[in-house]
Design an enzyme around this catalytic site. Structure first.
Site, mmCIF file in Angstrom:
data_model
loop_
_atom_site.group_PDB
_atom_site.id
_atom_site.type_symbol
_atom_site.label_atom_id
_atom_site.label_comp_id
_atom_site.label_asym_id
_atom_site.label_seq_id
_atom_site.Cartn_x
_atom_site.Cartn_y
_atom_site.Cartn_z
ATOM 1 N N SER A 127 56.743 51.853 61.064
ATOM 2 C CA SER A 127 55.514 51.263 60.547
ATOM 3 C C SER A 127 54.948 50.242 61.540
ATOM 4 O O SER A 127 54.655 50.599 62.677
ATOM 5 C CB SER A 127 55.771 50.652 59.157
ATOM 6 O OG SER A 127 54.567 50.335 58.511
ATOM 7 N N ASP A 283 52.644 60.962 54.820
ATOM 8 C CA ASP A 283 52.302 59.546 54.995
ATOM 9 C C ASP A 283 50.786 59.367 54.917
ATOM 10 O O ASP A 283 50.035 60.030 55.635
ATOM 11 C CB ASP A 283 52.822 59.071 56.346
ATOM 12 C CG ASP A 283 52.761 57.565 56.533
ATOM 13 O OD1 ASP A 283 52.086 56.877 55.733
ATOM 14 O OD2 ASP A 283 53.398 57.066 57.472
ATOM 15 N N HIS A 312 55.030 57.317 53.213
ATOM 16 C CA HIS A 312 55.360 56.386 54.289
ATOM 17 C C HIS A 312 56.836 56.004 54.262
ATOM 18 O O HIS A 312 57.445 55.777 55.311
ATOM 19 C CB HIS A 312 54.485 55.131 54.150
ATOM 20 C CG HIS A 312 54.602 54.166 55.290
ATOM 21 N ND1 HIS A 312 54.339 54.528 56.591
ATOM 22 C CD2 HIS A 312 54.962 52.855 55.318
ATOM 23 C CE1 HIS A 312 54.509 53.485 57.387
ATOM 24 N NE2 HIS A 312 54.905 52.463 56.634
#
Length: 336
Positions: A127, A283, A312
């Site tokens: 991320s 995602d 995600h």
């Protein structure tokens, strides 16, 4: 087996930022796992992600997990704004924007000045940590041998920014908001709304359709999941820190600096690291298409989407053995 660990706080002094502002008395918290080899050639940098502190991601560091500390010397620098390194919650005059590049340049100083490390075997990130990995590869192309980008991007996309701006707007609408991401008291109602917006983006529609919000937690209902399992992950952090890191995320762009002057293709072309891009198939923040668009411009790169409905969270699969095994095998292969 006992793994050597060490923690510290690196004092950077007054840190000049990309914006022209100065982060006064800047400090970078860090933790290491494993042993640095005599040749200093087994270094893995593992930056933190949004709202995470190093303790939130160290579950991934073990011989049978993603990063093996018996082989690698793993350094986790806590990102600015996470409450351990310089953050609004511990720095009264924290600047309006600290960029991903500001973070990575400070991390480079940490490695050189504290550990004498000039070469990095790999930067691994998830991320916002993945955005930092991408920045490491672009800002220091001669330093980084490999970079593994898990559910991240070279540049924050417009659709991703819409999500982040909705979070900022939610916090700004709180009666406790004083302006510029500062608050007279913790905005509890706004944080509850913030967390629920996040819940609609972090996991996929298929994840909810499969009932994993119940079967993967102790929740009996959707409301139980949101209130008891999901919201505490955000209410534990000060709103000012969440706000600051969201601003960092919005501005993240490997080309937005004096080296590349906004030319993303030039920034991608300059990368010499072997790049492994691991987007989540479902995602919503960092779709496969964003990474796929980078591949033609990278010297040595591979795209391996994670075949998961976990959205995600496929990139941080603490309670998801299938995706954890996918990541473990991908990293093992890339680090040969």
């Amino acid at each position: 087996m006992t793994i050597a660990t060490k923690t510290g706080l690196f004092e950077l002094g007054d840190l000049a930022l990309q914006s022209g502002e100065v982060l006064r008395r800047a400090s970078l918290n860090w933790k290491t796992y494993g042993t640095l080899s005599p040749g200093r050639d087994n270094v893995v940098v593992f930056p933190t992600s949004y709202s995470a502190q190093h303790t939130d991601q160290e579950w991934q560091i073990a011989p049978d997990k993603v990063l093996d500390p018996t082989r690698w010397f793993i350094i986790t620098p806590d990102m600015f704004g996470n409450g351990l390194s310089s953050s609004p919650s511990n720095t009264p005059d924290y600047p309006d924007l600290v960029t991903t590049a500001d973070n990575v340049r400070a991390q480079k100083r940490l490695l050189v000045e504290v550990f004498g490390i000039e070469h990095i075997a790999c930067v691994y990130g998830f991320s916002m940590g993945a955005q930092q990995a991408y920045h490491w590869a672009a800002l220091f192309p001669e330093t980084v041998e490999r970079a593994i980008v898990v559910c991240g991007s070279a540049r924050t996309a417009p659709h991703n920014k819409v999500f982040l701006l909705s979070l900022l707007a939610t916090l700004e609408a709180a009666p406790e908001h004083l302006g510029r991401g500062r608050f007279s008291a913790e905005p509890r109602a706004a944080l509850r709304a913030f967390a629920r917006i996040y819940a609609g983006w972090a996991m996929s529609q298929d994840w909810y359709r499969a009932g994993l919000h119940l079967s993967s937690t102790d929740a009996a209902t959707l409301e139980d999941f949101l209130t008891d399992s999901w919201e505490p992950g955000f209410s534990r952090r000060p709103a000012a820190d969440l706000y600051a890191q969201a601003c960092t995320w919005i501005a993240s762009d490997i080309s937005d600096n004096e080296m590349y002057r906004g030319d993303l293709v030039s920034a991608l072309n300059a990368i010499r690291a072997r790049m492994l891009l691991l987007p989540g198939r479902t995602d919503l923040y960092f779709p496969v298409a964003d990474n796929a668009a980078d591949i033609p411009h990278l010297v040595d790169a591979e795209l391996r989407p994670i075949p998961s409905i976990w959205g995600h969270r496929a990139g941080s699969p603490k309670n998801n053995e299938a995706d954890l095994e996918f990541l473990r095998r991908a990293v093992e292969d890339w680090m040969k």
